[in-house]
Write a protein that holds these residues in place. Sequence first.
Motif, PDB file in Angstrom:
ATOM      1  N   LYS A  50       4.647  33.536  33.221  1.00  0.00           N
ATOM      2  CA  LYS A  50       5.881  33.568  32.926  1.00  0.00           C
ATOM      3  C   LYS A  50       5.752  35.121  33.434  1.00  0.00           C
ATOM      4  CE  LYS A  50       5.305  33.618  28.164  1.00  0.00           C
ATOM      5  NZ  LYS A  50       6.042  32.961  26.807  1.00  0.00           N
ATOM      6  N   TYR A  51       4.225  36.306  32.976  1.00  0.00           N
ATOM      7  CA  TYR A  51       4.701  37.232  32.662  1.00  0.00           C
ATOM      8  C   TYR A  51       4.351  38.003  34.628  1.00  0.00           C
ATOM      9  CZ  TYR A  51       3.963  36.951  27.761  1.00  0.00           C
ATOM     10  OH  TYR A  51       4.046  36.881  26.252  1.00  0.00           O
ATOM     11  N   ILE A  52       3.612  37.447  35.025  1.00  0.00           N
ATOM     12  CA  ILE A  52       3.405  37.899  36.676  1.00  0.00           C
ATOM     13  C   ILE A  52       4.778  37.004  37.429  1.00  0.00           C
ATOM     14  CG2 ILE A  52       2.144  36.716  38.891  1.00  0.00           C
ATOM     15  CD1 ILE A  52       0.573  37.640  36.893  1.00  0.00           C
ATOM     16  N   ASP A  53       5.357  36.202  37.238  1.00  0.00           N
ATOM     17  CA  ASP A  53       6.826  35.897  37.866  1.00  0.00           C
ATOM     18  C   ASP A  53       7.714  36.421  37.353  1.00  0.00           C
ATOM     19  OD1 ASP A  53       5.913  33.171  38.702  1.00  0.00           O
ATOM     20  OD2 ASP A  53       6.530  32.206  36.952  1.00  0.00           O
ATOM     21  N   ALA A  54       7.765  37.598  37.033  1.00  0.00           N
ATOM     22  CA  ALA A  54       8.421  38.387  35.482  1.00  0.00           C
ATOM     23  C   ALA A  54       8.348  40.030  36.095  1.00  0.00           C
ATOM     24  CB  ALA A  54       8.689  38.529  34.343  1.00  0.00           C
ATOM     25  N   PHE A  55       6.853  39.700  37.045  1.00  0.00           N
ATOM     26  CA  PHE A  55       6.897  41.940  37.060  1.00  0.00           C
ATOM     27  C   PHE A  55       7.319  41.823  38.333  1.00  0.00           C
ATOM     28  CE2 PHE A  55       2.817  44.413  38.610  1.00  0.00           C
ATOM     29  CZ  PHE A  55       3.798  46.025  37.474  1.00  0.00           C
ATOM     30  N   ASP A  56       7.683  42.849  38.317  1.00  0.00           N
ATOM     31  CA  ASP A  56       9.119  43.334  39.635  1.00  0.00           C
ATOM     32  C   ASP A  56       9.409  44.421  38.905  1.00  0.00           C
ATOM     33  OD1 ASP A  56      10.423  43.370  41.663  1.00  0.00           O
ATOM     34  OD2 ASP A  56      12.232  42.518  40.675  1.00  0.00           O
ATOM     35  N   PRO A  57       8.481  45.568  39.367  1.00  0.00           N
ATOM     36  CA  PRO A  57       8.876  47.056  38.694  1.00  0.00           C
ATOM     37  C   PRO A  57       9.890  47.806  39.732  1.00  0.00           C
ATOM     38  CG  PRO A  57       6.233  46.616  39.076  1.00  0.00           C
ATOM     39  CD  PRO A  57       7.313  45.590  39.188  1.00  0.00           C
ATOM     40  N   ASP A  58      11.218  47.804  39.147  1.00  0.00           N
ATOM     41  CA  ASP A  58      12.533  48.183  39.781  1.00  0.00           C
ATOM     42  C   ASP A  58      12.520  49.515  39.869  1.00  0.00           C
ATOM     43  OD1 ASP A  58      13.286  48.003  36.947  1.00  0.00           O
ATOM     44  OD2 ASP A  58      15.274  47.982  37.550  1.00  0.00           O
ATOM     45  N   ASP A  59      12.393  51.005  38.937  1.00  0.00           N
ATOM     46  CA  ASP A  59      12.229  52.067  38.657  1.00  0.00           C
ATOM     47  C   ASP A  59      10.848  51.911  38.627  1.00  0.00           C
ATOM     48  OD1 ASP A  59      13.528  54.443  38.273  1.00  0.00           O
ATOM     49  OD2 ASP A  59      13.667  53.737  35.749  1.00  0.00           O
ATOM     50  N   CYS A  60      10.115  52.065  40.086  1.00  0.00           N
ATOM     51  CA  CYS A  60       8.346  52.598  39.545  1.00  0.00           C
ATOM     52  C   CYS A  60       9.012  53.639  41.034  1.00  0.00           C
ATOM     53  CB  CYS A  60       7.779  51.071  40.631  1.00  0.00           C
ATOM     54  SG  CYS A  60       5.936  52.362  40.321  1.00  0.00           S
ATOM     55  N   ASP A  61       8.479  54.657  40.613  1.00  0.00           N
ATOM     56  CA  ASP A  61       8.709  55.781  41.315  1.00  0.00           C
ATOM     57  C   ASP A  61       7.569  56.295  41.498  1.00  0.00           C
ATOM     58  OD1 ASP A  61       9.053  58.468  43.741  1.00  0.00           O
ATOM     59  OD2 ASP A  61      10.694  58.820  42.127  1.00  0.00           O
ATOM     60  N   MET A  62       6.217  56.291  42.869  1.00  0.00           N
ATOM     61  CA  MET A  62       5.087  56.585  42.360  1.00  0.00           C
ATOM     62  C   MET A  62       4.895  58.122  42.528  1.00  0.00           C
ATOM     63  SD  MET A  62       2.119  53.433  43.114  1.00  0.00           S
ATOM     64  CE  MET A  62       2.665  52.144  41.850  1.00  0.00           C
ATOM     65  N   LYS A  63       5.866  58.597  43.575  1.00  0.00           N
ATOM     66  CA  LYS A  63       5.758  60.208  43.918  1.00  0.00           C
ATOM     67  C   LYS A  63       6.404  60.579  42.542  1.00  0.00           C
ATOM     68  CE  LYS A  63       8.102  59.222  48.166  1.00  0.00           C
ATOM     69  NZ  LYS A  63       9.256  59.363  49.321  1.00  0.00           N
ATOM     70  N   GLU A  64       7.087  60.496  41.943  1.00  0.00           N
ATOM     71  CA  GLU A  64       7.443  61.173  39.807  1.00  0.00           C
ATOM     72  C   GLU A  64       6.025  60.993  39.360  1.00  0.00           C
ATOM     73  OE1 GLU A  64       9.165  63.351  36.864  1.00  0.00           O
ATOM     74  OE2 GLU A  64       9.828  62.607  39.516  1.00  0.00           O
ATOM     75  N   TRP A  65       4.869  60.273  39.380  1.00  0.00           N
ATOM     76  CA  TRP A  65       3.884  60.063  39.113  1.00  0.00           C
ATOM     77  C   TRP A  65       2.787  61.038  39.476  1.00  0.00           C
ATOM     78  CZ3 TRP A  65       1.593  54.443  39.166  1.00  0.00           C
ATOM     79  CH2 TRP A  65       2.650  53.312  38.078  1.00  0.00           C
TER      80      TRP A  65
END
Length: 426
Positions: A50-65
């Motif tokens: 269920k955690y695999i299915d829910a993993f969808d990083p919609d605000d992941c900005d690696m340029k900002e990282w």
Amino acid sequence: MFDRENYEKRIEWYQNARFGMFIHFGAYATAARGEWVRSVEEMSVHDYQKYIDAFDPDDCDMKEWARMAKKAGMKYAVMTAKHHDGYALFDTKLSDYKTRRDFVAEFLEAFRAEGLHVGLYFSLIDWHHPDYPHYHDRHHPERNNEAYKNVKHDFDNYLRFMHGQVKELCSNYGKLDIMWFDFSYDEMRAEKWQAQKLVEMVRSLQNDIILDNRLEVSGEGFGSLLSDHPSDYCGDFVSPEQIIPPYGLSDQQGRPVLWEACITMNDHWGYHSQDHNYKKPMTIIRKLVECVSKGGNMILNVGPDARGRFPKETIRILNEISVWMRNYSESIYGCGASVLNKPENGRITQNGKILYYHVMEMSIGGIPLYGIHRDDVEAIYLLSDHSELQIMDNWIVNNYPDIVFIDIKGNDLPDPIDTVIKIILK
């Protein structure tokens, strides 16, 4: 045979960098209870799905990282390509157990664009693969599941899979500066991983890559890099975890060995929504200075949440570190252990004929620079603004002719975290 000459060439950039970012990112962020959640809670692969299915990083900005890492003074970064749960964050062709987005490709592109060296973390352990030992393995989530008691695992098949994924990472993503393997335990170490074959393959594809020591040990050991006869798979640096070696590290011949303290900001590597026990920026800065003063590096961990965002506490800490590094990074990059012993009021880092005296404790009657003699000094400056500091000469300090005293006006240090004094020796 261990090639010391090539070893010295490989580690040169890394030895000068001194400060890096560790990014533990994966589907476990959805559970938000740390990266070991599946093992700690003995969670089945079915329950973890269920955690695999829910993993969808919609605000992941690696340029900002990458921008945050660079601003905080990091010179390199390492991100999880695959953690112990076996869920790959890259486009592996050997398994469907992977993210839809190729986060490894995004990470490498973003951090390279900021001029940072890049590395990948890869777990030697895989709790998802059917041929990785389950029952009575010390860490496997199914270690107490009687259904696996008599299951026969084809470990050679697992090794072919594991080596294959490492080969993909070394072949398909351009130049990698670090491969951070994790980790060995019990009988699962060294040639159990076919370490010789694995390292030969990695170095054939990435000749200058730096490896950690965890094909032999985990955070609790040092491995053969410290011995008189290092193995070919001993790695290039020792990786003490959640501790800074009390005296630095040297091999049996007394030669300094490069090491990297991997340190969390709070008490977990992966995101934990209830863990707010964050270290103070002052603590992290002083521990970074301690690492460099002992000839080591620090890699500081960040655990992004399930949306791909750095926690707000993390951002605050990184911003405060960046303020200090803007003034004092010269005392970190390219520096190492000093010829002088640790003074009681701080620490010393050194780069050639330049000593950086890190004063962390205010004095009365002038600040003593222990181990510094007046005749050896060409100039003394406050590093933050390059203002010259005068050596004191009066009845108060002249009773101690073997110590240089300097006068900093006021009753407090200019920087209460760590005031750095630059001493140019003759």
